[in-house]
Motif scaffolding. Sequence first.
Motif, PDB file in Angstrom:
ATOM      1  N   ARG A   7      -2.451 -13.194  32.884  1.00 13.68           N
ATOM      2  CA  ARG A   7      -3.058 -13.399  34.199  1.00 13.68           C
ATOM      3  C   ARG A   7      -2.269 -12.595  35.219  1.00 13.68           C
ATOM      4  NH1 ARG A   7      -6.622 -17.559  33.684  1.00 13.68           N
ATOM      5  NH2 ARG A   7      -6.916 -17.758  35.927  1.00 13.68           N
ATOM      6  N   LEU A   8      -3.003 -12.018  36.148  1.00 13.35           N
ATOM      7  CA  LEU A   8      -2.388 -11.208  37.195  1.00 13.35           C
ATOM      8  C   LEU A   8      -2.843 -11.753  38.536  1.00 13.35           C
ATOM      9  CD1 LEU A   8      -0.599  -8.784  37.832  1.00 13.35           C
ATOM     10  CD2 LEU A   8      -2.586  -7.304  37.554  1.00 13.35           C
ATOM     11  N   ASN A   9      -1.873 -12.266  39.293  1.00 14.97           N
ATOM     12  CA  ASN A   9      -2.179 -12.867  40.592  1.00 14.97           C
ATOM     13  C   ASN A   9      -3.260 -13.935  40.491  1.00 14.97           C
ATOM     14  OD1 ASN A   9      -0.294 -11.199  41.894  1.00 14.97           O
ATOM     15  ND2 ASN A   9      -1.803  -9.544  42.084  1.00 14.97           N
ATOM     16  N   GLY A  10      -3.154 -14.733  39.452  1.00 17.16           N
ATOM     17  CA  GLY A  10      -4.051 -15.866  39.287  1.00 17.16           C
ATOM     18  C   GLY A  10      -5.327 -15.580  38.550  1.00 17.16           C
ATOM     19  N   ALA A  11      -5.637 -14.328  38.261  1.00 16.17           N
ATOM     20  CA  ALA A  11      -6.908 -13.969  37.616  1.00 16.17           C
ATOM     21  C   ALA A  11      -6.664 -13.553  36.176  1.00 16.17           C
ATOM     22  CB  ALA A  11      -7.593 -12.832  38.374  1.00 16.17           C
ATOM     23  N   ALA A  12      -7.557 -13.999  35.289  1.00 15.71           N
ATOM     24  CA  ALA A  12      -7.509 -13.547  33.903  1.00 15.71           C
ATOM     25  C   ALA A  12      -7.785 -12.051  33.862  1.00 15.71           C
ATOM     26  CB  ALA A  12      -8.522 -14.299  33.066  1.00 15.71           C
ATOM     27  N   VAL A  13      -7.060 -11.312  33.035  1.00 11.70           N
ATOM     28  CA  VAL A  13      -7.217  -9.858  33.022  1.00 11.70           C
ATOM     29  C   VAL A  13      -8.409  -9.410  32.183  1.00 11.70           C
ATOM     30  CG1 VAL A  13      -4.753  -9.511  33.418  1.00 11.70           C
ATOM     31  CG2 VAL A  13      -5.645  -9.529  31.072  1.00 11.70           C
ATOM     32  N   ASP A  14      -8.897 -10.275  31.281  1.00 12.85           N
ATOM     33  CA  ASP A  14     -10.070  -9.913  30.490  1.00 12.85           C
ATOM     34  C   ASP A  14     -10.684 -11.199  29.949  1.00 12.85           C
ATOM     35  OD1 ASP A  14      -8.615 -10.726  28.216  1.00 12.85           O
ATOM     36  OD2 ASP A  14      -7.916  -8.702  27.821  1.00 12.85           O
ATOM     37  N   ASP A  15     -11.733 -11.057  29.137  1.00  7.25           N
ATOM     38  CA  ASP A  15     -12.428 -12.233  28.607  1.00  7.25           C
ATOM     39  C   ASP A  15     -12.185 -12.439  27.123  1.00  7.25           C
ATOM     40  OD1 ASP A  15     -13.822 -10.059  27.671  1.00  7.25           O
ATOM     41  OD2 ASP A  15     -15.799 -10.776  28.297  1.00  7.25           O
ATOM     42  N   ALA A  16     -11.227 -11.727  26.539  1.00  3.82           N
ATOM     43  CA  ALA A  16     -10.910 -11.897  25.122  1.00  3.82           C
ATOM     44  C   ALA A  16     -10.091 -13.168  24.925  1.00  3.82           C
ATOM     45  CB  ALA A  16     -10.153 -10.690  24.602  1.00  3.82           C
ATOM     46  N   VAL A  17     -10.165 -13.738  23.719  1.00  6.57           N
ATOM     47  CA  VAL A  17      -9.418 -14.955  23.403  1.00  6.57           C
ATOM     48  C   VAL A  17      -8.659 -14.757  22.097  1.00  6.57           C
ATOM     49  CG1 VAL A  17     -11.024 -16.470  24.619  1.00  6.57           C
ATOM     50  CG2 VAL A  17     -11.392 -15.992  22.198  1.00  6.57           C
ATOM     51  N   LEU A  18      -7.670 -15.626  21.891  1.00  8.17           N
ATOM     52  CA  LEU A  18      -6.843 -15.597  20.683  1.00  8.17           C
ATOM     53  C   LEU A  18      -6.278 -14.202  20.422  1.00  8.17           C
ATOM     54  CD1 LEU A  18      -9.050 -17.903  18.434  1.00  8.17           C
ATOM     55  CD2 LEU A  18      -6.817 -18.471  19.407  1.00  8.17           C
ATOM     56  N   LYS A  19      -5.889 -13.536  21.492  1.00  9.16           N
ATOM     57  CA  LYS A  19      -5.314 -12.198  21.383  1.00  9.16           C
ATOM     58  C   LYS A  19      -3.909 -12.284  20.810  1.00  9.16           C
ATOM     59  CE  LYS A  19      -5.774 -11.496  25.755  1.00  9.16           C
ATOM     60  NZ  LYS A  19      -5.756 -10.900  27.113  1.00  9.16           N
ATOM     61  N   PRO A  20      -3.429 -11.277  20.116  1.00  9.96           N
ATOM     62  CA  PRO A  20      -4.098 -10.013  19.768  1.00  9.96           C
ATOM     63  C   PRO A  20      -4.845 -10.072  18.452  1.00  9.96           C
ATOM     64  CG  PRO A  20      -1.824  -9.916  19.077  1.00  9.96           C
ATOM     65  CD  PRO A  20      -2.014 -11.280  19.696  1.00  9.96           C
ATOM     66  N   GLY A  21      -5.079 -11.287  17.942  1.00 12.04           N
ATOM     67  CA  GLY A  21      -5.704 -11.429  16.639  1.00 12.04           C
ATOM     68  C   GLY A  21      -4.668 -11.470  15.532  1.00 12.04           C
ATOM     69  N   TRP A  22      -5.168 -11.622  14.317  1.00 16.03           N
ATOM     70  CA  TRP A  22      -4.274 -11.794  13.165  1.00 16.03           C
ATOM     71  C   TRP A  22      -4.209 -10.515  12.351  1.00 16.03           C
ATOM     72  CZ3 TRP A  22      -5.302 -15.704   8.598  1.00 16.03           C
ATOM     73  CH2 TRP A  22      -4.122 -15.850   7.853  1.00 16.03           C
ATOM     74  N   THR A  23      -3.008 -10.021  12.162  1.00 10.14           N
ATOM     75  CA  THR A  23      -2.752  -8.897  11.266  1.00 10.14           C
ATOM     76  C   THR A  23      -1.573  -9.270  10.372  1.00 10.14           C
ATOM     77  OG1 THR A  23      -1.357  -7.925  12.990  1.00 10.14           O
ATOM     78  CG2 THR A  23      -3.628  -7.110  12.828  1.00 10.14           C
ATOM     79  N   SER A  24      -1.237  -8.408   9.439  1.00 15.11           N
ATOM     80  CA  SER A  24      -0.041  -8.631   8.617  1.00 15.11           C
ATOM     81  C   SER A  24       1.158  -8.328   9.499  1.00 15.11           C
ATOM     82  CB  SER A  24      -0.076  -7.722   7.381  1.00 15.11           C
ATOM     83  OG  SER A  24      -1.130  -8.100   6.524  1.00 15.11           O
ATOM     84  N   TYR A  25       1.607  -9.377  10.195  1.00 11.44           N
ATOM     85  CA  TYR A  25       2.555  -9.202  11.288  1.00 11.44           C
ATOM     86  C   TYR A  25       3.851  -8.497  10.884  1.00 11.44           C
ATOM     87  CZ  TYR A  25      -0.241 -12.644  13.915  1.00 11.44           C
ATOM     88  OH  TYR A  25      -1.240 -13.314  14.571  1.00 11.44           O
ATOM     89  N   GLN A  26       4.261  -8.633   9.633  1.00  9.29           N
ATOM     90  CA  GLN A  26       5.529  -8.029   9.251  1.00  9.29           C
ATOM     91  C   GLN A  26       5.464  -6.507   9.240  1.00  9.29           C
ATOM     92  OE1 GLN A  26       3.309  -9.617   7.398  1.00  9.29           O
ATOM     93  NE2 GLN A  26       3.846  -9.621   5.208  1.00  9.29           N
ATOM     94  N   TRP A  27       4.226  -5.964   9.278  1.00  9.84           N
ATOM     95  CA  TRP A  27       4.070  -4.502   9.260  1.00  9.84           C
ATOM     96  C   TRP A  27       3.173  -3.970  10.377  1.00  9.84           C
ATOM     97  CZ3 TRP A  27       2.751  -6.736   4.207  1.00  9.84           C
ATOM     98  CH2 TRP A  27       3.848  -6.781   3.351  1.00  9.84           C
ATOM     99  N   ARG A  28       2.380  -4.821  10.966  1.00 10.24           N
ATOM    100  CA  ARG A  28       1.338  -4.293  11.856  1.00 10.24           C
ATOM    101  C   ARG A  28       1.018  -5.296  12.962  1.00 10.24           C
ATOM    102  NH1 ARG A  28      -4.460  -4.209  10.869  1.00 10.24           N
ATOM    103  NH2 ARG A  28      -5.457  -2.529  11.991  1.00 10.24           N
ATOM    104  N   LEU A  29       0.985  -4.818  14.179  1.00 10.27           N
ATOM    105  CA  LEU A  29       0.669  -5.657  15.332  1.00 10.27           C
ATOM    106  C   LEU A  29      -0.152  -4.845  16.318  1.00 10.27           C
ATOM    107  CD1 LEU A  29       1.233  -8.430  16.805  1.00 10.27           C
ATOM    108  CD2 LEU A  29       3.064  -7.206  18.007  1.00 10.27           C
ATOM    109  N   HIS A  30      -1.233  -5.430  16.805  1.00 10.31           N
ATOM    110  CA  HIS A  30      -2.058  -4.760  17.806  1.00 10.31           C
ATOM    111  C   HIS A  30      -1.565  -5.074  19.215  1.00 10.31           C
ATOM    112  CE1 HIS A  30      -5.723  -4.741  14.899  1.00 10.31           C
ATOM    113  NE2 HIS A  30      -5.053  -3.606  14.846  1.00 10.31           N
TER     114      HIS A  30
END
Length: 937
Positions: free
Chosen positions: A155-178
Amino acid sequence: MITGDPLVTVNAPRIGLSGEPFVATASPKLSWTTVSRTGGWLQAGAEIEVSRGGSRTTATIEGDASVFVAWPFIPLRPRETASVRVRVRGADGSASPWSEATEVTAGFLGASEWRARFVGSGSDEPHLLRTTFEVRGAVRRAFLYSTAFGAYDARLNGAAVDDAVLKPGWTSYQWRLHYDVTDVTEHLRQGANTLGIELAGGWYTEEFGFRDRARRFYDGHPAAAAQLVIEYADGTTARVVTDERWRWSSGPVVAASIYQGETHDARLHDPKWTDPGIAGDNWSPVVPVDVPDVRPEPRTSQPVRVVQRREVVKVITTPAGRTVLDFGQNLVGWVRLTVTGPRGHTITLRHAEVLEHGELGTRPLRNAAATDHYTLRGDGEETWEPRWTFHGFRYVEIQNWPGAFSPSAVTAAVVHTDLSRTGGFSTSHPLVERFHENVVWGMRGNFLSIPTDCPQRDERLGWTGDIQVFAPTAAFLYDCDAFLRSWLEDVFLEQKAANGVVPMVVPAVIPQVPGQLEPVAAWGDAITVVPTVLNERFGDRDALAVAYEAMKAWVDTVTVRTGGSPLWESGVQFGDWLDPDAPPDQPGRAKTDPGLVATAYYYRSADLTAKAAAALGRDDEARHYGDLAAGIGEAFRSTYVTATGRMMSDAPTAYALAIVFGLADGESKSAMGERLRHLVRSFGYHIATGFVGTPIICDALTSTGHADAAARLLAQTECPSWLYPVTMGATTIWERWDSMLEDGSINPGQMTSFNHYALGAVADWLHRIVAGLAPGEAGYRRLRIAPTVIDVLDDASAWHETPYGRASSGWRREGGVVRFDVEVPANTRALVRLPSGAEHEVGSGTHTWTERHPRPRRTRSELGLDSDLATIVDDPEAYQAVLAAISGIDPERAVAFRRATRWTPGRSLRDPLSHTPLDVVDAIEKALAALPAGELP
């Protein structure tokens, strides 16, 4: 200059794979579709214009390429915005005006630009992060790059920056992150600004595994990283990054878990926590958090969003007096409340897919509580919805609602990766129509960040076998190329770590499960099948190129594990998983030999790898894997097939695999088809296949001339069948054929889901074979249209947004005449084969044909106890008369008789009735005698 209403127009081009406003690569591929009012239109060339930095550049290409065209300009720089439009020339001399422009921004950072540190509270508890910064001067543009090991929102100055949820999603975190990138220019103000991040554990802190074996897989606490890049009008740039100057505080989210649910205490919520005027004196300094040594990379797929809201359709008071809301559809997401009540009052929400004996059916959830709690702040009307969990549900039990309840106070949020719908199927047969809709909803619920098996219990994992069988259906229904390409990146990484083995689930988070890192046929083969489907359906040749080494590695790994034998008969195998004859607690006990299944898939993957090598110009490797496939095929036939075409494992799945995978040829294929048809009939036209046989059983029947048997399978409503769940009120595809028993109780097995798309993979047969709409060349550059008229339907049609535009194929009975309607998109051609055998080569436009195909005339001889069992089952009215007669006296005996009887020719109906009470036998005889004989209407 073209004026007026042009005959040829071009839609705004697509830039990159996902259609999102930010692209992840400097030279994204371009695609466009053309609409022509003249038939047979083919592209002869195109002009592509890019506008960037106040200048325009035009590139000219010759030929018909309009899908995944290489970027013909200087590569994009980080944060550079470009606007692209296209115009085309036709082979007929026509020319289009310029298309509307598509604007994209390079969403990637430069090689050394990532400067943010991962910070947090140093605990697993959900918390808030914030920093304050100054904006000094006019801002030209500002971009926020943000990510987390966990789930976050910014959030920036009280406003959500976008409408996506559960960001950044699920990846194989030990090797890859969005990381996500958002244009936040409009949210900035002169002077003081505050950037805030809400952080929860998400998949990163979840415990994975079954029952008492569930464990944390990823080490460490959740952590977030953000980088705000501000470009001022004077040409200077400023950056705000997560570092030790940030502060953290606990927030209103008391607990959050993907499986267990979310607990939110609104008394702890400060709506102004990201307002610049808040001093934050009670906030603590953040700590750097140890996280995997991974450089975040830009997200390449569409994000997860709330894509729909659904209202309550019914309020139920259960036998126990509980209040349950029915949303009329099994869906994935959460509910939103609007409520007024006293401070400190807590509402509890429990979720389930079904009711059992009138109460919420939660046993299939196993260890997943799927329960949310909301504590009111008590200052008037409050609206809340969870954001750090998701549930698979149709029903929600509401406990402790303050005051009188109104169903308008609750809505359901449908949540999944925001993919565009690209295909559909329709028929006037209401059960088949609903079945197909269930397939769609099953995909929607299980395409949430990764392709999962189920969305509700303590699992929700990326099982490779599920998407292996469902990928063709998925690629028809939704634009999932970018989505599956992204998931495949994790498959490659997990496979490399496992020395060539493709894990059963990706991300591979259940190593404690026996066999998880062993090669398993039909599951590991996703590595060859899914990229092949992406090329076939989307024309994405790069998917093959990127996956090719992994495809080879899988086939080579299996070759090593078999010791060089062309038969794969060792190791952990699931075989024809969930064969309907398998006991509830032993889903792997199938009729088909698991070694036969594994060898068939070994052949298929070797064959697909050979074809990929040929497509990529690797001729030596194409010969190598082609020879390997040929050797496997020869061994398969010599080991599992007799000289007369009978399979040693005499089960429907065995024949279906041999026929559809190309392991049968000539006379043996015909003989196998006959035997398959015999077996299908002997099982009373009930499903007798499991996980690997069900998606292809109808293909095998129709390709060997037995569309009538496939039609009977499709239309069957008794258990097990595709339509049985529909008759039981299903709104998604079940994991088991009998996930719910006929008495309304849930299957007693420990593994039961009411939202599993795998057994709905037969929808691809409805699209390709029944409606007749299939790719003839990669990406539908050439279409193969061959509708199949089946007696159980009066009509069938399918539409698909191909990479070249909309195509459709359908048929409808008009008395004894069938009308065929076909739509071919511009810049393609189609080979149309009608049921009569007539073939037509056509270009773009709409086309119609009619043929006489009256339903077969039916006659019936007098029926009785000495009638052949095959004769009885092939006569639907006679079959139902027998069962109704038994059920009228003893319903349980009728069910047992239906399940146990094998309806084979050469045996009389009297045979399976030899130990049946005489009153039942007499009732059957009378029921059959009452049926009219002779020619039937």
